[in-house]
Design a protein around this motif. Structure first.
Motif, PDB file in Angstrom:
ATOM      1  N   ILE A 529      -2.464 -13.485  -5.888  1.00  0.00           N
ATOM      2  CA  ILE A 529      -2.867 -12.693  -4.711  1.00  0.00           C
ATOM      3  C   ILE A 529      -3.353 -11.310  -5.152  1.00  0.00           C
ATOM      4  O   ILE A 529      -4.397 -10.828  -4.701  1.00  0.00           O
ATOM      5  N   LEU A 530      -2.612 -10.694  -6.069  1.00  0.00           N
ATOM      6  CA  LEU A 530      -2.975  -9.351  -6.534  1.00  0.00           C
ATOM      7  C   LEU A 530      -4.352  -9.334  -7.200  1.00  0.00           C
ATOM      8  O   LEU A 530      -5.141  -8.418  -6.996  1.00  0.00           O
ATOM      9  N   SER A 531      -4.638 -10.385  -8.000  1.00  0.00           N
ATOM     10  CA  SER A 531      -5.930 -10.401  -8.709  1.00  0.00           C
ATOM     11  C   SER A 531      -7.099 -10.571  -7.732  1.00  0.00           C
ATOM     12  O   SER A 531      -8.187 -10.065  -7.968  1.00  0.00           O
ATOM     13  N   HIS A 532      -6.873 -11.274  -6.619  1.00  0.00           N
ATOM     14  CA  HIS A 532      -7.949 -11.484  -5.642  1.00  0.00           C
ATOM     15  C   HIS A 532      -8.067 -10.361  -4.618  1.00  0.00           C
ATOM     16  O   HIS A 532      -9.160  -9.948  -4.262  1.00  0.00           O
ATOM     17  N   PHE A 533      -6.916  -9.903  -4.114  1.00  0.00           N
ATOM     18  CA  PHE A 533      -6.951  -8.981  -2.969  1.00  0.00           C
ATOM     19  C   PHE A 533      -6.314  -7.615  -3.228  1.00  0.00           C
ATOM     20  O   PHE A 533      -6.347  -6.748  -2.358  1.00  0.00           O
ATOM     21  N   GLY A 534      -5.702  -7.439  -4.404  1.00  0.00           N
ATOM     22  CA  GLY A 534      -5.038  -6.163  -4.686  1.00  0.00           C
ATOM     23  C   GLY A 534      -3.696  -6.082  -3.968  1.00  0.00           C
ATOM     24  O   GLY A 534      -3.210  -7.065  -3.405  1.00  0.00           O
ATOM     25  N   LEU A 536      -0.698  -4.876  -1.242  1.00  0.00           N
ATOM     26  CA  LEU A 536      -0.580  -4.736   0.218  1.00  0.00           C
ATOM     27  C   LEU A 536      -0.869  -3.270   0.558  1.00  0.00           C
ATOM     28  O   LEU A 536      -0.221  -2.371   0.020  1.00  0.00           O
ATOM     29  N   PRO A 537      -1.875  -3.006   1.423  1.00  0.00           N
ATOM     30  CA  PRO A 537      -2.178  -1.609   1.765  1.00  0.00           C
ATOM     31  C   PRO A 537      -0.975  -0.935   2.433  1.00  0.00           C
ATOM     32  O   PRO A 537      -0.142  -1.599   3.053  1.00  0.00           O
ATOM     33  N   SER A 538      -0.914   0.385   2.301  1.00  0.00           N
ATOM     34  CA  SER A 538       0.237   1.108   2.871  1.00  0.00           C
ATOM     35  C   SER A 538       0.152   1.135   4.399  1.00  0.00           C
ATOM     36  O   SER A 538      -0.900   0.876   4.982  1.00  0.00           O
ATOM     37  N   LYS A 539       1.282   1.486   5.006  1.00  0.00           N
ATOM     38  CA  LYS A 539       1.396   1.496   6.468  1.00  0.00           C
ATOM     39  C   LYS A 539       0.590   2.667   7.042  1.00  0.00           C
ATOM     40  O   LYS A 539       0.627   3.766   6.498  1.00  0.00           O
ATOM     41  N   ASP A 540      -0.143   2.427   8.149  1.00  0.00           N
ATOM     42  CA  ASP A 540      -0.926   3.509   8.763  1.00  0.00           C
ATOM     43  C   ASP A 540      -0.032   4.367   9.645  1.00  0.00           C
ATOM     44  O   ASP A 540       0.712   3.822  10.470  1.00  0.00           O
ATOM     45  N   PRO A 541      -0.134   5.724   9.517  1.00  0.00           N
ATOM     46  CA  PRO A 541       0.641   6.578  10.431  1.00  0.00           C
ATOM     47  C   PRO A 541       0.177   6.356  11.880  1.00  0.00           C
ATOM     48  O   PRO A 541       0.976   6.371  12.806  1.00  0.00           O
ATOM     49  N   ASP A 542      -1.174   6.119  12.045  1.00  0.00           N
ATOM     50  CA  ASP A 542      -1.699   5.829  13.389  1.00  0.00           C
ATOM     51  C   ASP A 542      -2.373   4.464  13.354  1.00  0.00           C
ATOM     52  O   ASP A 542      -3.526   4.341  12.940  1.00  0.00           O
TER      53      ASP A 542
END
Length: 596
Positions: A529-534, A536-542
């Motif tokens: 998963i990491l090699s294809h998509f990097g 998990l993006p961080s949580k958005d404050p908004d």
């Protein structure tokens, strides 16, 4: 040095008793000649001729001889012409001219500097031969001259950079760069079939300058016979060329010492071929040929693929010309020339589609109105292709999501065309939808932005894209083989107050759940998963900041083991709350399903 006989020979005057002739001045001129001051002799003869009612043939010849001795060949030829118009010239009257030319050639070959009237001048200097025909200044050459030999293009060949020269000039091993743009040219060994004649330009030159083209051809054949020492055939060809009476460039600087006998024959031939005693000079056409407007027809400059006037004409290595866009579309389907079927794989690999500059210039200069009309049609097509609301190109392949990279391998001709157009129009965008058995493609999709395109030699490409925004399809269409759609963009409905508080709580809870699921995955699955998509993006404050909602939710949707149809349902939702609930259901399902 000249023989005494030639030096002392003085042409008899036609009318020695004519009013205005001063025997004393003529005596001074002869004295100046004997002393080697030929320019003074020229001045005296010129002033004597100016005083006469009618020019004297003998005086013209004396002036011409003095000009020859002074190294002023082109002026000498003018004077011999005047004499010829007063009475046909005899070969012996050109004895001095021939010997001067012969001497100059010998000196040029040996690199000797001749001293003329006490001043040092190279034997090919400013008053030497080159001015008797060659355009020294490239600026003075017209559109249809080869900038290597300075003559009318003969068997024109268009080189890689888009400039055009005579084929025989580019076949010369010493020509390694384009004289216009300095680009390195392919070596002969790199061109298995050699350089080819540009078919359209060749036909155009033969049509516009029929006589000069024919004369130029004969002249070149004469030169070839000369090189083979076939002197009689050479003489016949030169004769034919001069007979056509068109401006030709007598390349005297290339005559070597052993060919001087033939040079004399050529000069005599020019006299014998002169009609009514008039010598036709052999000079290059400096400053421009006039193009007969009635001969230039837009049909001569028509692309055989679109049957319209050439737009951005390019020449293939096999010598055929097409509009750039037409050729690219043909090569999408097949790597062969559309006309002669020669394989163009290498040309396709180099993607060296440089416009034929001479053709462009001819179109602009002589078919300006037709070209403007053609350009208008092209620009309207581009404008239409750029309107991403009215008609969006649709790539039917896989699920794509906002913010998520989507690499594509493009090999089908229709998609090659689509990607190229998205780059040319500058939009660099197209829609991605999954297939639908009934409609061709689904009712919802995601716009992709092209970040980079890497082309393979055979025309295939790898396109690096990233998801931008979601859309709903309003109507399905087609264009040039690929699907298109009229669309409307989707945006999440924003919530406030209590609903927002609930949403933030749900958002944080599903994010933690997602993070837990990803952390618990086996290492090999995780690294895939990491090699294809990097990561998990961080949580958005908004979470409502983007019209598509938080990036992490799309990352999760892309990596979860879900069928396309289920992914599509979630993509189409415009309520972030509904989307988060759907994702939570999937997370619960995959967590339960996993063997402990």
């Amino acid at each position: 040095s000249n023989s005494t006989r030639t030096e002392m020979f003085v042409h008899p005057l036609s009318n020695p008793g004519a009013a205005g002739i001063c025997p004393e001045m003529l005596e001074v001129a002869e004295e100046a000649s004997r002393a080697g001051d030929f320019n003074l002799a020229v001045e005296i003869y010129s002033s004597q001729l100016a005083d006469l009612q009618q020019p004297d043939r003998g005086l013209c010849l004396r002036k011409a001889d003095s000009l020859s001795r002074a190294g002023r060949i082109s002026e000498a030829l003018d004077s011999y012409c005047t004499a010829a118009s007063l009475g046909k010239l005899r070969p012996e009257e050109l004895q001095l001219l021939v010997e001067t030319i012969a001497r100059t050639l010998r000196e040029k070959e040996l690199g000797i500097h001749a001293t003329v009237n006490g001043s040092n001048k190279s034997s090919s200097g400013e008053d030497g031969f080159q001015n008797s025909g060659e355009c020294e200044d490239d600026e003075a050459l017209d559109l249809f001259s080869c900038h290597l030999c300075k003559c009318l293009l003969h068997e024109p060949t268009t080189v890689e950079c888009g400039h055009t020269f005579c084929k025989r000039c580019t076949d010369d091993d010493s020509v390694t760069n384009c004289v216009h743009c300095k680009q390195n040219l392919s070596r002969k060994e790199g061109l298995p079939n050699g350089r080819r004649i540009n078919v359209v330009l060749s036909g155009l030159l033969d049509k516009l300058f029929a006589t000069e083209s024919k004369a130029r051809k004969l002249w070149i054949e004469g030169e070839d016979s000369w090189k083979k020492q076939n002197l009689l055939d050479a003489l016949e060809k030169y004769n034919g060329a001069v007979d056509l009476g068109k401006t030709l460039h007598l390349e005297m600087q290339n005559f070597s010492q052993r060919n001087l006998a033939l040079l004399k024959l050529v000069l005599r031939m020019i006299i014998y071929c002169a009609d009514d005693g008039e010598i036709r000079q052999t000079t290059a056409a400096c400053g421009g040929r006039s193009v007969p407007a009635e001969l230039l027809d837009s049909g001569d400059l028509e692309c055989s693929l679109c049957m319209r006037l050439f737009y951005e004409p390019v020449a293939t290595p096999c010598g055929h010309t097409f509009c750039l866009k037409c050729l690219e579309r043909c090569l999408d389907h097949n790597p062969n020339c559309p006309l002669c079927k020669e394989n163009l794989s290498e040309y396709l690999a180099s993607r060296g589609y440089n416009k034929t500059l001479l053709m462009e210039e001819v179109l602009q200069r002589y078919l300006g109105d037709e070209l403007a009309e053609r350009k208008k049609i092209h620009e309207e097509e581009m404008k239409e292709l750029s309107n991403l609301n009215q008609e969006v190109p649709i790539f039917v392949c896989t699920m794509a999501f906002p913010t998520i990279p989507c690499p594509l391998h493009v090999f089908e001709p229709r998609y090659r065309l689509m990607i190229r157009r998205s780059m040319e129009t500058g939009t660099k965008q197209f829609g991605m939808c999954i297939a639908d058995e009934l409609k061709g493609f689904a009712d919802y999709g995601c716009m992709l932005q092209v970040r980079d395109v890497k082309f393979f030699p055979d025309g295939r490409s790898v396109v690096d894209t990233i998801g931008v925004s979601r859309f709903k399809v309003l109507s399905h269409g087609q264009r040039d083989g690929y699907n298109t759609a009229k669309i409307e963009y989707l945006e999440d409905k924003k919530v406030e107050g209590e609903e927002l508080t609930e949403l933030l709580k749900l958002h944080d809870s599903v994010y933690d759940q997602a993070n837990g699921w990803f952390t618990s995955l086996k290492d090999n699955m995780k690294s895939q998963i990491l090699s294809h998509f990097g990561h998990l993006p961080s949580k958005d404050p908004d979470p409502q900041a983007s019209p598509s909602g938080p990036a992490w939710s799309w990352w999760l949707l892309a990596v979860l083991p879900l069928e396309n149809r289920a992914q599509l349902t979630i993509l189409a939702m415009t309520s972030l709350k509904d989307r988060l609930i759907a994702i939570r259901r999937v997370l619960i399902f995959v967590t339960r399903k996993r063997p402990r």
